[in-house]
Design a protein around this motif. Structure first.
Motif, PDB file in Angstrom:
ATOM      1  N   HIS A  41      17.325  52.014 -18.275  1.00  0.00           N
ATOM      2  CA  HIS A  41      18.567  52.068 -19.077  1.00  0.00           C
ATOM      3  C   HIS A  41      19.701  52.731 -18.308  1.00  0.00           C
ATOM      4  CE1 HIS A  41      21.052  52.794 -22.787  1.00  0.00           C
ATOM      5  NE2 HIS A  41      20.522  51.629 -23.107  1.00  0.00           N
ATOM      6  N   LYS A  42      19.767  52.441 -17.018  1.00  0.00           N
ATOM      7  CA  LYS A  42      20.840  52.905 -16.138  1.00  0.00           C
ATOM      8  C   LYS A  42      20.885  54.427 -15.980  1.00  0.00           C
ATOM      9  CE  LYS A  42      23.640  48.899 -17.451  1.00  0.00           C
ATOM     10  NZ  LYS A  42      22.952  48.490 -18.681  1.00  0.00           N
ATOM     11  N   GLY A  43      19.792  55.107 -16.346  1.00  0.00           N
ATOM     12  CA  GLY A  43      19.718  56.555 -16.149  1.00  0.00           C
ATOM     13  C   GLY A  43      20.500  57.374 -17.147  1.00  0.00           C
ATOM     14  N   VAL A  44      20.988  56.739 -18.207  1.00  0.00           N
ATOM     15  CA  VAL A  44      21.812  57.425 -19.207  1.00  0.00           C
ATOM     16  C   VAL A  44      21.303  57.051 -20.596  1.00  0.00           C
ATOM     17  CG1 VAL A  44      24.132  57.662 -20.176  1.00  0.00           C
ATOM     18  CG2 VAL A  44      23.833  57.449 -17.698  1.00  0.00           C
ATOM     19  N   GLN A  45      21.264  58.040 -21.493  1.00  0.00           N
ATOM     20  CA  GLN A  45      20.869  57.795 -22.876  1.00  0.00           C
ATOM     21  C   GLN A  45      21.919  58.345 -23.829  1.00  0.00           C
ATOM     22  OE1 GLN A  45      17.659  56.446 -24.701  1.00  0.00           O
ATOM     23  NE2 GLN A  45      18.506  55.246 -23.050  1.00  0.00           N
ATOM     24  N   GLY A  46      21.916  57.855 -25.068  1.00  0.00           N
ATOM     25  CA  GLY A  46      22.855  58.327 -26.065  1.00  0.00           C
ATOM     26  C   GLY A  46      24.109  57.462 -26.122  1.00  0.00           C
ATOM     27  N   ILE A  47      24.942  57.747 -27.119  1.00  0.00           N
ATOM     28  CA  ILE A  47      26.150  56.968 -27.374  1.00  0.00           C
ATOM     29  C   ILE A  47      27.359  57.894 -27.435  1.00  0.00           C
ATOM     30  CG2 ILE A  47      27.297  55.407 -29.012  1.00  0.00           C
ATOM     31  CD1 ILE A  47      24.512  54.532 -29.951  1.00  0.00           C
ATOM     32  N   GLY A  48      28.471  57.443 -26.879  1.00  0.00           N
ATOM     33  CA  GLY A  48      29.717  58.179 -26.968  1.00  0.00           C
ATOM     34  C   GLY A  48      29.633  59.564 -26.353  1.00  0.00           C
ATOM     35  N   LEU A  49      30.137  60.566 -27.066  1.00  0.00           N
ATOM     36  CA  LEU A  49      30.142  61.937 -26.551  1.00  0.00           C
ATOM     37  C   LEU A  49      28.737  62.516 -26.447  1.00  0.00           C
ATOM     38  CD1 LEU A  49      33.232  63.383 -28.485  1.00  0.00           C
ATOM     39  CD2 LEU A  49      33.116  62.619 -26.097  1.00  0.00           C
ATOM     40  N   ALA A  50      27.772  61.892 -27.132  1.00  0.00           N
ATOM     41  CA  ALA A  50      26.384  62.376 -27.091  1.00  0.00           C
ATOM     42  C   ALA A  50      25.608  61.829 -25.896  1.00  0.00           C
ATOM     43  CB  ALA A  50      25.665  62.003 -28.382  1.00  0.00           C
ATOM     44  N   ARG A  51      26.260  61.027 -25.054  1.00  0.00           N
ATOM     45  CA  ARG A  51      25.567  60.492 -23.879  1.00  0.00           C
ATOM     46  C   ARG A  51      25.084  61.626 -22.984  1.00  0.00           C
ATOM     47  NH1 ARG A  51      29.220  56.638 -20.644  1.00  0.00           N
ATOM     48  NH2 ARG A  51      30.756  58.226 -21.229  1.00  0.00           N
ATOM     49  N   ARG A  52      23.902  61.455 -22.454  1.00  0.00           N
ATOM     50  CA  ARG A  52      23.332  62.470 -21.570  1.00  0.00           C
ATOM     51  C   ARG A  52      22.737  61.800 -20.341  1.00  0.00           C
ATOM     52  NH1 ARG A  52      19.775  61.667 -25.789  1.00  0.00           N
ATOM     53  NH2 ARG A  52      17.672  61.072 -25.111  1.00  0.00           N
ATOM     54  N   LEU A  53      22.736  62.523 -19.242  1.00  0.00           N
ATOM     55  CA  LEU A  53      22.211  62.018 -17.984  1.00  0.00           C
ATOM     56  C   LEU A  53      20.717  62.301 -17.902  1.00  0.00           C
ATOM     57  CD1 LEU A  53      23.102  60.709 -15.288  1.00  0.00           C
ATOM     58  CD2 LEU A  53      23.429  63.021 -14.386  1.00  0.00           C
ATOM     59  N   GLU A  54      19.918  61.257 -17.692  1.00  0.00           N
ATOM     60  CA  GLU A  54      18.460  61.403 -17.633  1.00  0.00           C
ATOM     61  C   GLU A  54      17.891  61.056 -16.259  1.00  0.00           C
ATOM     62  OE1 GLU A  54      16.319  62.618 -19.721  1.00  0.00           O
ATOM     63  OE2 GLU A  54      17.651  62.932 -21.427  1.00  0.00           O
ATOM     64  N   ILE A  55      18.735  60.744 -15.302  1.00  0.00           N
ATOM     65  CA  ILE A  55      18.250  60.247 -14.017  1.00  0.00           C
ATOM     66  C   ILE A  55      17.364  61.268 -13.294  1.00  0.00           C
ATOM     67  CG2 ILE A  55      20.266  60.991 -12.679  1.00  0.00           C
ATOM     68  CD1 ILE A  55      18.437  57.607 -12.332  1.00  0.00           C
ATOM     69  N   HIS A  56      17.665  62.569 -13.443  1.00  0.00           N
ATOM     70  CA  HIS A  56      16.852  63.579 -12.771  1.00  0.00           C
ATOM     71  C   HIS A  56      15.464  63.666 -13.402  1.00  0.00           C
ATOM     72  CE1 HIS A  56      21.076  64.613 -11.997  1.00  0.00           C
ATOM     73  NE2 HIS A  56      20.642  65.019 -10.819  1.00  0.00           N
ATOM     74  N   ASN A  57      15.402  63.622 -14.734  1.00  0.00           N
ATOM     75  CA  ASN A  57      14.102  63.598 -15.407  1.00  0.00           C
ATOM     76  C   ASN A  57      13.317  62.344 -15.041  1.00  0.00           C
ATOM     77  OD1 ASN A  57      14.451  66.034 -16.783  1.00  0.00           O
ATOM     78  ND2 ASN A  57      15.508  65.040 -18.495  1.00  0.00           N
ATOM     79  N   LEU A  58      14.012  61.211 -14.923  1.00  0.00           N
ATOM     80  CA  LEU A  58      13.344  59.963 -14.541  1.00  0.00           C
ATOM     81  C   LEU A  58      12.715  60.077 -13.161  1.00  0.00           C
ATOM     82  CD1 LEU A  58      16.007  57.472 -15.900  1.00  0.00           C
ATOM     83  CD2 LEU A  58      13.597  57.478 -16.569  1.00  0.00           C
ATOM     84  N   GLY A  59      13.375  60.777 -12.252  1.00  0.00           N
ATOM     85  CA  GLY A  59      12.806  60.955 -10.918  1.00  0.00           C
ATOM     86  C   GLY A  59      11.464  61.669 -10.967  1.00  0.00           C
ATOM     87  N   HIS A  60      11.396  62.745 -11.751  1.00  0.00           N
ATOM     88  CA  HIS A  60      10.121  63.467 -11.899  1.00  0.00           C
ATOM     89  C   HIS A  60       9.075  62.593 -12.592  1.00  0.00           C
ATOM     90  CE1 HIS A  60      11.871  67.125 -10.419  1.00  0.00           C
ATOM     91  NE2 HIS A  60      12.768  67.178 -11.388  1.00  0.00           N
ATOM     92  N   ALA A  61       9.498  61.840 -13.586  1.00  0.00           N
ATOM     93  CA  ALA A  61       8.568  61.007 -14.348  1.00  0.00           C
ATOM     94  C   ALA A  61       7.962  59.908 -13.479  1.00  0.00           C
ATOM     95  CB  ALA A  61       9.287  60.397 -15.549  1.00  0.00           C
ATOM     96  N   ILE A  62       8.786  59.257 -12.689  1.00  0.00           N
ATOM     97  CA  ILE A  62       8.296  58.176 -11.826  1.00  0.00           C
ATOM     98  C   ILE A  62       7.288  58.709 -10.814  1.00  0.00           C
ATOM     99  CG2 ILE A  62       9.029  56.632  -9.958  1.00  0.00           C
ATOM    100  CD1 ILE A  62      11.542  56.073 -11.700  1.00  0.00           C
ATOM    101  N   GLU A  63       7.529  59.892 -10.310  1.00  0.00           N
ATOM    102  CA  GLU A  63       6.571  60.496  -9.377  1.00  0.00           C
ATOM    103  C   GLU A  63       5.228  60.722 -10.054  1.00  0.00           C
ATOM    104  OE1 GLU A  63       6.687  63.942  -5.934  1.00  0.00           O
ATOM    105  OE2 GLU A  63       8.020  64.103  -7.664  1.00  0.00           O
ATOM    106  N   GLN A  64       5.242  61.125 -11.328  1.00  0.00           N
ATOM    107  CA  GLN A  64       4.006  61.378 -12.064  1.00  0.00           C
ATOM    108  C   GLN A  64       3.193  60.111 -12.303  1.00  0.00           C
ATOM    109  OE1 GLN A  64       4.514  63.688 -15.673  1.00  0.00           O
ATOM    110  NE2 GLN A  64       6.110  64.940 -14.726  1.00  0.00           N
ATOM    111  N   LEU A  65       3.835  58.948 -12.310  1.00  0.00           N
ATOM    112  CA  LEU A  65       3.101  57.703 -12.547  1.00  0.00           C
ATOM    113  C   LEU A  65       2.113  57.409 -11.423  1.00  0.00           C
ATOM    114  CD1 LEU A  65       6.006  55.422 -13.848  1.00  0.00           C
ATOM    115  CD2 LEU A  65       4.309  56.669 -15.197  1.00  0.00           C
ATOM    116  N   ASP A  66       2.400  57.924 -10.230  1.00  0.00           N
ATOM    117  CA  ASP A  66       1.504  57.772  -9.080  1.00  0.00           C
ATOM    118  C   ASP A  66       1.131  56.308  -8.838  1.00  0.00           C
ATOM    119  OD1 ASP A  66       0.004  58.673  -6.891  1.00  0.00           O
ATOM    120  OD2 ASP A  66      -1.823  58.880  -8.098  1.00  0.00           O
ATOM    121  N   ALA A  67       2.132  55.438  -8.889  1.00  0.00           N
ATOM    122  CA  ALA A  67       1.904  53.999  -8.739  1.00  0.00           C
ATOM    123  C   ALA A  67       2.163  53.558  -7.300  1.00  0.00           C
ATOM    124  CB  ALA A  67       2.807  53.227  -9.685  1.00  0.00           C
TER     125      ALA A  67
END
Length: 250
Positions: free
Chosen positions: A16-42
């Motif tokens: 989802h382009k590394g961003v979640q939420g709508i309008g002013l509530a949008r938040r950046l998730e790309i850093h969390n995604l980096g840790h999560a992808i590493e945990q998948l160990d794929a």
């Protein structure tokens, strides 16, 4: 002499382009995604809705990565391959593949069915235990007719680009409510883990998943297991959950 099977783990994730939420509530998730992808160990991570750049997001978020998202998300030692599907007013996004195995070659084909949805196939050939494995990342359209035509173009692509005796993985966001594309995929010799007994692998929406829109299919590979990580952190990073499939590569 029969060679031992190698377990090949393939994950697919619409970020989802590394961003979640709508309008002013949008938040950046790309850093969390980096840790999560590493945990998948794929061995292979297939990503959709990956931004190469976006001027609006760069201005909005102070911690926006300087690297393109595919390179930023690649764990240490992985190679990142990216191809643009859509060019927008503020930037561009597409599919990406991350792998811990050597990349032999890459390719891309536009499979857009109409001008309102820009879609493409990302084709990456990697070498696993001395053997070529073809990985194709897809993000199919929202309209059923588009998906049918795009799977037909996928079949033409595989017949043209993948030798019959070589292993191939097709993974991504199929937008396939009810797994109706499974019959066409099976007709190509591509199978997922649906024949295995186990918990349902629902991936969408991430907060309360009711459907599986994300799939991993393989040919010349034996499905072994499939799982979907769950929990509050996974529910907040994207509107999809990742799907993780294990195959035996004999």
């Amino acid at each position: 002499m029969n060679l031992p099977a190698y377990n090949l783990r393939v994950a697919t994730y619409n970020i989802h382009k590394g961003v979640q939420g709508i309008g002013l509530a949008r938040r950046l998730e790309i850093h969390n995604l980096g840790h999560a992808i590493e945990q998948l160990d794929a061995d292979i991570v297939c990503l959709q809705e990956v931004r190469k750049m976006n001027r609006q997001a760069e201005a909005r978020f102070e911690r926006w990565p300087e690297l393109p998202q595919a390179d930023f998300l690649a764990p240490e030692g992985y190679t990142a391959v990216y191809e643009t599907n859509a060019i927008t007013r503020h930037g561009e996004h597409g599919n990406a593949l991350l792998t811990r195995w050597p990349v032999i070659r890459t390719g891309h084909q536009d499979i857009s069915d109409h001008r309102f949805e820009q879609r493409g196939l990302l084709h990456v050939v990697i070498e696993v235990e001395g053997r070529p494995v073809h990985a194709i990342v897809v993000h199919l359209g929202l309209i059923k007719g588009s998906r049918v035509r795009q799977v037909a173009r996928l079949r033409e692509f595989i017949e043209r680009e993948v030798p019959a005796g070589e292993a191939v993985v097709v993974a991504g966001d199929f937008n396939d409510w009810g797994a109706r594309m499974r019959y066409a995929m099976n007709a190509m010799g591509l199978r997922d883990t649906s024949d295995l007994r186990g918990p349902r692998t629902l991936t969408y929406p991430s907060r309360l998943p009711v459907a599986q829109l994300d799939f991993v299919y393989g040919r010349q590979l034996e499905p072994v297991a499939c799982s979907v990580p769950r929990g509050p952190i996974w529910a907040r990073m994207s509107d999809h959950l990742p799907l993780v499939a294990d195959f035996a590569l004999a």
